[in-house]
Design a protein around this motif. Sequence first.
Motif, short mmCIF file in Angstrom:
data_model
loop_
_atom_site.label_atom_id
_atom_site.label_comp_id
_atom_site.label_asym_id
_atom_site.label_seq_id
_atom_site.Cartn_x
_atom_site.Cartn_y
_atom_site.Cartn_z
N UNK A 56 5.00 15.05 -10.15
CA UNK A 56 5.66 15.37 -11.23
C UNK A 56 4.58 16.13 -12.22
N UNK A 57 3.69 15.59 -12.31
CA UNK A 57 2.43 16.60 -13.03
C UNK A 57 2.42 17.97 -12.47
N UNK A 58 2.40 18.17 -11.19
CA UNK A 58 2.04 19.48 -10.80
C UNK A 58 3.40 20.22 -11.12
N UNK A 92 1.00 -1.16 0.22
CA UNK A 92 -0.13 0.11 0.02
C UNK A 92 0.74 1.07 -0.14
N UNK A 93 1.99 1.14 1.03
CA UNK A 93 2.83 2.35 1.02
C UNK A 93 3.47 2.55 -0.19
N UNK A 94 3.95 1.46 -0.99
CA UNK A 94 4.47 1.57 -2.22
C UNK A 94 3.69 2.29 -3.18
N UNK A 144 1.84 9.58 -5.56
CA UNK A 144 2.15 10.94 -5.08
C UNK A 144 3.38 11.32 -6.03
N UNK A 145 4.11 10.50 -6.14
CA UNK A 145 5.19 10.99 -7.10
C UNK A 145 4.76 11.46 -8.58
N UNK A 146 3.69 10.62 -9.13
CA UNK A 146 3.36 10.94 -10.27
C UNK A 146 2.44 12.20 -10.23
#
Length: 402
Positions: free
Chosen positions: A40-42, A27-29, A35-37
């Motif tokens: 990056x989009x932000x 789940x954490x992974x 969140x990383x995606x």
Amino acid sequence: MAHVSQPILIYERQVGRLHYGLSTESYKEALGTVMRRNMLGLVIAMALMIGLIVSASVHLNRRIKPLIDAAEGLAAGDLSARVRHSATQEDSQDELAYLSRVFNQMADAVQERMAESEARRAEVIALNDQLERRVRERTADLQEMVSGLETFNRAVSHDLRGPLGGIAGLATMASQALERSNDATLARKALPAIARQASTTESMLNSLLALARVGESDVHCTQVSVQSMTSEIIEQLSLSRPGQSMPQIVVNDLPGVQTDPALLRPALLNLIGNAVKFSGRTAQPVIEVGALRDDGGAFHTFFVKDNGPGFDRAAAELLFTPFVRLHAEQFEGHGVGLSIVRRAITKLGGRIWAEGQPGVGASFYFTLPKPKQDETAGPSKAARQAAGDESVPVAARQQHIA
């Protein structure tokens, strides 16, 4: 590992329990990947936004810079400063294009108003100069008029008193002789003397009238051939001296002028007539009429020279004073001719002066404004000879007539 237990029901009867476990690491992974995606989009979105803002700013600055430059140029006094845009921008309907068009219209209006202001200012300056010139001319005319009136008073009280007194005295003497003895002999002797005195008075009054006419006449300029006018004047002087020889008169090439012939003719007539009169007692009288070489200035300079008695240089200015005669005992006249000349030449926009030396002769120079267009080219030599205007043939013709 997270453990979860849940009962199993069949027809509302629990038959057992279901036990399962969920790994938190997965789940954490998964959450970290999401969140990383998102981050990056932000970041990409923010970079795109900043790029758009910078691009829009550069584009806006590029479009507004001509307006700023034009405004600064107009403020610095450059009335030709305008907003320059490409054809695409000129056809644009956005606010900046509208503002640029309004600015250009405002600059056109300012330039037009400034041009009108400068034109009015130039007109005012020209009118002031013209007014000052007219004031100077009127002042000079008034001074000359006052001087002429003073001279006229002296002439009337002195020169006219003699002939009129002579007429009155001779008439009284003849009348008394007829009353005493009814003798018409003395009366007949007195009549010729009375006629001579009356003729002298009439001649002086005619001179005064000629001087007055020159001062009162208006100037009407036209193209004048000074060469032809001089030849006509010489012919006129020859015909007015029947039985008298004419001096040798040399007429050089004379340029044409734009002037009033009604004022130039009496001036030339008096100058040449005086030269003929004052050189008449010279053993070999010679008169020269000509013009100085053109120096490219605004005036033509003409001259009339003779080898007569001349005059002292100190008395040069007195020559143009009405009724002043330097050779009153030797030559007839009333001393008005040169006053007529000066008044005529002054009204034509020129000036006149005299140079002389006792026993050598006199030279009179006068200037006339050049025509606005180059109309000074005279006729050809053959045409002048055919018309009798060449210098040597004129002299020869005058001697032949004499």
